[in-house]
Scaffold this motif. Structure first.
Motif, PDB file in Angstrom:
ATOM      1  N   LEU A 129      49.606  36.829  28.274  1.00 45.63           N
ATOM      2  CA  LEU A 129      49.564  35.362  28.229  1.00 45.63           C
ATOM      3  C   LEU A 129      49.329  34.868  26.800  1.00 45.63           C
ATOM      4  N   GLN A 130      48.496  35.602  26.049  1.00 43.95           N
ATOM      5  CA  GLN A 130      48.261  35.238  24.655  1.00 43.95           C
ATOM      6  C   GLN A 130      49.544  35.416  23.835  1.00 43.95           C
ATOM      7  N   ILE A 131      50.283  36.495  24.109  1.00 41.96           N
ATOM      8  CA  ILE A 131      51.541  36.751  23.395  1.00 41.96           C
ATOM      9  C   ILE A 131      52.557  35.669  23.726  1.00 41.96           C
ATOM     10  N   TYR A 132      52.634  35.283  24.995  1.00 37.37           N
ATOM     11  CA  TYR A 132      53.570  34.226  25.403  1.00 37.37           C
ATOM     12  C   TYR A 132      53.294  32.943  24.616  1.00 37.37           C
ATOM     13  N   THR A 133      52.023  32.575  24.559  1.00 36.82           N
ATOM     14  CA  THR A 133      51.630  31.364  23.829  1.00 36.82           C
ATOM     15  C   THR A 133      51.968  31.481  22.348  1.00 36.82           C
ATOM     16  N   ILE A 141      60.414  30.996  21.760  1.00 29.85           N
ATOM     17  CA  ILE A 141      60.778  30.837  23.166  1.00 29.85           C
ATOM     18  C   ILE A 141      60.420  29.428  23.619  1.00 29.85           C
ATOM     19  N   LYS A 142      61.045  29.023  24.707  1.00 24.12           N
ATOM     20  CA  LYS A 142      60.735  27.737  25.323  1.00 24.12           C
ATOM     21  C   LYS A 142      60.776  27.913  26.834  1.00 24.12           C
ATOM     22  N   HIS A 143      60.199  26.966  27.551  1.00 20.26           N
ATOM     23  CA  HIS A 143      60.144  27.051  29.007  1.00 20.26           C
ATOM     24  C   HIS A 143      60.606  25.741  29.615  1.00 20.26           C
ATOM     25  N   ALA A 144      60.883  25.787  30.903  1.00 19.58           N
ATOM     26  CA  ALA A 144      61.263  24.568  31.616  1.00 19.58           C
ATOM     27  C   ALA A 144      60.033  23.670  31.782  1.00 19.58           C
ATOM     28  N   THR A 163      61.937  31.004  31.188  1.00 16.36           N
ATOM     29  CA  THR A 163      61.811  31.132  29.732  1.00 16.36           C
ATOM     30  C   THR A 163      63.144  31.477  29.083  1.00 16.36           C
ATOM     31  N   GLU A 164      63.419  30.830  27.961  1.00 15.61           N
ATOM     32  CA  GLU A 164      64.626  31.108  27.176  1.00 15.61           C
ATOM     33  C   GLU A 164      64.252  31.180  25.696  1.00 15.61           C
ATOM     34  N   LEU A 165      65.112  31.804  24.927  1.00  9.05           N
ATOM     35  CA  LEU A 165      64.951  31.771  23.482  1.00  9.05           C
ATOM     36  C   LEU A 165      65.331  30.395  22.955  1.00  9.05           C
ATOM     37  N   THR A 166      64.621  29.932  21.959  1.00 15.46           N
ATOM     38  CA  THR A 166      64.997  28.698  21.273  1.00 15.46           C
ATOM     39  C   THR A 166      66.171  28.992  20.331  1.00 15.46           C
ATOM     40  N   LYS A 167      66.706  27.966  19.714  1.00 15.23           N
ATOM     41  CA  LYS A 167      67.775  28.184  18.728  1.00 15.23           C
ATOM     42  C   LYS A 167      67.281  29.077  17.590  1.00 15.23           C
TER      43      LYS A 167
END
Length: 206
Positions: A129-133, A141-144, A163-167
């Motif tokens: 969870l820390q890595i995600y943040t 990364i970005k999320h819905a 989750t998707e990669l950002t540009k």
């Protein structure tokens, strides 16, 4: 304490020499690209080369060196002369640990899902969870935007997060990893279903 300083310097030199030997094949390719003259040798020697050399010496994790040299090689392959962009990519890599890169690669479709092995409320899950943040904060990364995320943040379900990669994330992964193809990635996520509980988009009124 001069002896400690001398010991640390010797350790770094030995580590750099070992890394050069271990990555000799990649370094030979980079040398050939450098000698081809496709990019200004002054640009490489004065701007980009010193950054790569410094990170080759200072980086704590051996596993990250492949991404450092992969990015350096791609500077030549892509004939990239955008100094600010290149330096920013290396700055981003410097802020990531190897496990961070592995999770980023998971979202890029290049790694298996490791987090599914973690027990709920375990130390390993908390680390994930820390890595995600962290990846989110670095705009990788970005999320819905869902009610679920509004309530639970990165602890939301994978289906809810979507989750998707950002540009920037897509370009960064392509910079450090040859195996990543942006067009293939975009095709793979094109037909994803919208997650449930999307937050309504706000409309500004005059």
């Amino acid at each position: 304490m001069p002896y400690i300083g001398q010991f640390e310097q010797t350790r770094k030199i030995n580590r750099a020499e070992r890394r050069i030997k271990e990555n000799s094949v990649t370094l030979k390719r980079i040398q050939q690209l450098f000698l081809s003259g496709e990019l200004s040798q002054e640009f490489i020697q004065e701007k980009i080369g010193p950054i790569v050399l410094s990170d080759l010496i200072e980086e704590h994790e051996d596993a990250k060196i492949r991404y450092l040299l992969g990015g350096f090689e791609n500077v030549f392959i892509d004939k990239n002369t955008n100094e600010s962009l290149i330096i920013n990519y290396f700055d981003t890599l410097r802020q990531l640990r190897y496990i961070d890169v592995k999770y980023l690669h998971y979202y890029a479709g290049l790694e298996n899902d490791e987090k599914s092995k973690y027990e709920k409320d375990s130390k390993e899950e908390a680390l994930y969870l820390q890595i995600y943040t962290k990846l989110e904060r670095l705009y990788l990364i970005k999320h819905a935007s869902t009610f679920d995320y509004f309530d639970f943040g990165p602890e939301s379900s994978e289906e809810s997060l979507r989750t998707e990669l950002t540009k920037y994330g897509k370009n960064f992964v392509a910079f450090i990893s040859k195996e990543f193809d942006i067009s293939h990635y975009e095709e793979s996520i094109k037909d994803r279903e919208e997650p449930e509980g999307l937050l309504p988009k706000l409309k500004l009124t005059e």
